[in-house]
Scaffold this active site. Sequence first.
Site, PDB file in Angstrom:
ATOM      1  N   SER A 407       0.819  -1.209   0.000  1.00 40.60           N
ATOM      2  CA  SER A 407       0.000   0.000   0.000  1.00 40.60           C
ATOM      3  C   SER A 407       0.851   1.257   0.000  1.00 40.60           C
ATOM      4  O   SER A 407       0.324   2.357  -0.170  1.00 40.60           O
ATOM      5  CB  SER A 407      -0.913   0.017   1.236  1.00 40.60           C
ATOM      6  OG  SER A 407      -0.130   0.035   2.420  1.00 40.60           O
ATOM      7  N   HIS A 428      -3.713  -3.718  -4.722  1.00 40.19           N
ATOM      8  CA  HIS A 428      -3.902  -3.342  -3.325  1.00 40.19           C
ATOM      9  C   HIS A 428      -5.343  -3.611  -2.910  1.00 40.19           C
ATOM     10  O   HIS A 428      -6.246  -2.821  -3.197  1.00 40.19           O
ATOM     11  CB  HIS A 428      -3.549  -1.867  -3.118  1.00 40.19           C
ATOM     12  CG  HIS A 428      -3.743  -1.412  -1.702  1.00 40.19           C
ATOM     13  ND1 HIS A 428      -4.220  -0.164  -1.373  1.00 40.19           N
ATOM     14  CD2 HIS A 428      -3.555  -2.060  -0.519  1.00 40.19           C
ATOM     15  CE1 HIS A 428      -4.303  -0.057  -0.061  1.00 40.19           C
ATOM     16  NE2 HIS A 428      -3.910  -1.189   0.477  1.00 40.19           N
ATOM     17  N   GLU A 440      -7.063  -1.312  -5.693  1.00 41.70           N
ATOM     18  CA  GLU A 440      -6.259  -0.336  -6.423  1.00 41.70           C
ATOM     19  C   GLU A 440      -5.250  -1.097  -7.277  1.00 41.70           C
ATOM     20  O   GLU A 440      -4.451  -1.877  -6.758  1.00 41.70           O
ATOM     21  CB  GLU A 440      -5.540   0.603  -5.446  1.00 41.70           C
ATOM     22  CG  GLU A 440      -6.506   1.507  -4.688  1.00 41.70           C
ATOM     23  CD  GLU A 440      -5.823   2.433  -3.706  1.00 41.70           C
ATOM     24  OE1 GLU A 440      -6.168   3.620  -3.656  1.00 41.70           O
ATOM     25  OE2 GLU A 440      -4.923   1.957  -2.969  1.00 41.70           O
ATOM     26  N   ASN A 478      -4.966   6.116   0.448  1.00 39.57           N
ATOM     27  CA  ASN A 478      -4.141   6.535   1.582  1.00 39.57           C
ATOM     28  C   ASN A 478      -3.502   7.899   1.346  1.00 39.57           C
ATOM     29  O   ASN A 478      -3.321   8.679   2.291  1.00 39.57           O
ATOM     30  CB  ASN A 478      -3.069   5.492   1.874  1.00 39.57           C
ATOM     31  CG  ASN A 478      -3.626   4.276   2.592  1.00 39.57           C
ATOM     32  OD1 ASN A 478      -4.770   4.289   3.036  1.00 39.57           O
ATOM     33  ND2 ASN A 478      -2.841   3.227   2.694  1.00 39.57           N
TER      34      ASN A 478
END
Length: 574
Positions: A407, A428, A440, A478
């Site tokens: 990540s 991800h 992702e 994130n």
Amino acid sequence: MTQAPITAVVGLGSLGESLLRLALAAGHEVVAVDADPDVRHRVARRAKAAAPDGAADRAVFTDDLTRAGRASLVVEAVTEDLGVKTEVLRQLAAAAPGAVLVTTSAGLPPARLAIASGRPADVAGLRFLVPPGPGGTVEPVRTALTSPDAAAAVDALVASLGLTPVALGTRPAADATALVLAHLNRAVAFLDEGHASRDDIDTAMRLGCGLPQGPFELLDAIGLDTAHAALTRLRERTGDASFEPAALLTRTVGAGLLGRKTGEGFHRYDDEGRAPRPPAASPGAAGARPVGTVGVLGSGAMARGIAEVTAAAGHPTVLVARSPEKAADALAAVGASLDRSVERGRTSAGARDAALARLAGAVGVAAVAGCDLVVEAVAEDEEVKRELFAALGRTAKPGALLATTTSSLSVADCAAASGRPADVVGLHFFNPAPLMRLVEVTRTAGTSDGAAATARAFTEGLGKTAVACPDRAGFIVNALLFPYLGAAVALLERHGTDIEETDEAVRRGFGFPMGPFALLDTIGLDVSLAIQKRLYEQLGSPEHAPAPLLADLVATGALGRKNRRGFRTAARRG
């Protein structure tokens, strides 16, 4: 027959149009006032399209403020500017002498507006953080000067419109607005820098964080000019660079594309104000290779979740651990997870048994030599991942797709270590993988078109939604989420911030599933701090710097929900 109430709405921007529609749906007669003929025409057309039963015929559209005098209650929904609102309220006080006057100010002092109107006893407020839809939330606001009759009239309006009254508080509402606007502004800059597409950013934040709308959908709903003006005021007041309106936002507002209220902002809207979602990509993407068997490297929660998903989707799956004991424990955990799915009605006993029959445990990288796709889900350690990909490059069969679930680390570094970068992608998954729909998908400069197409088709074949991400720390979710969380923690440096109230303002005011402090506790404070550190190491931007108070809290042993000690638990203990 009871006569329908007559309500006036002054200002037909995003908020005013929303209130107009709710009032018509509730059976009110509405006097809709706006000085701009184009705005009146557009809102009238869309009201008619959205209410084919003829409800829109109960609305009178005018630029004449004195016609609001027909109404028993007048809602002022003009731009969030003290001078503008003061002047409109003064005019309304004269034009509608028997009406209750309602200001929709989100952040301006209600007592000041009430006094400026000249009729403070007749003025109350409604605080919306976003334009409301059916069943939306609003905070009724009274001043010490508001009469009981005016307060009762506002309560009756809220009930009539089907809105849910909430108590947010001035400071928590302002903090929530600042946090969310900075987050939205960051998303615009992220788009302008070319890291991801508009639709992938919206989809990633909706599915990855459970938000009701993606950042560009929310900006369009608020109104781009409204958001731009609010950011500008915050920048001037605080000096915080995160509130400097993103260049793309400024350009879009300058072009007159203001969001849903004008029919186009970051998205286009039809006559009912709806933005059609783009069609989902087909799993049969051109160039995709078939994937039969899957190898998953790792035995932690993420590896187990991915193995459960692939086996349930029909792929023979081998789960590779470091020891026979860890492999056995991982398989048992997958079985227990599938049992819970059966108990909760998410899957059938037959589907559970079939998935378990496709799943095998093993030890050593050699066990994936015949797999069509291998997913690495080991510890988030750069050296460990490089060594593992070097081994995969030697062991995996030619043409096998190799994926990392990192990540925050570089997918390109894993690809280089493998010696076969054309076959390497990032996948991800979000935890828990069996429940979270988002994946992702990252391709590097060396990833082949066929590998990228295979990764996307495979992901969608699992019933997941794939979004294309840059090979950049934090990918989409994130990278955009943690500056928002860090800014929330920074509020605790200031006297008077209440954790519970801030969370509640974000949740009830913006419709987020949870506030920032509850989300940090859910993610895990130690995990959140580690992500902040990696993002800062990779990106170096101040907005990604680890929050000192978060580090201090982790140092006390508080990890969040998993050990029942975090922001909210600490707050309750006082």
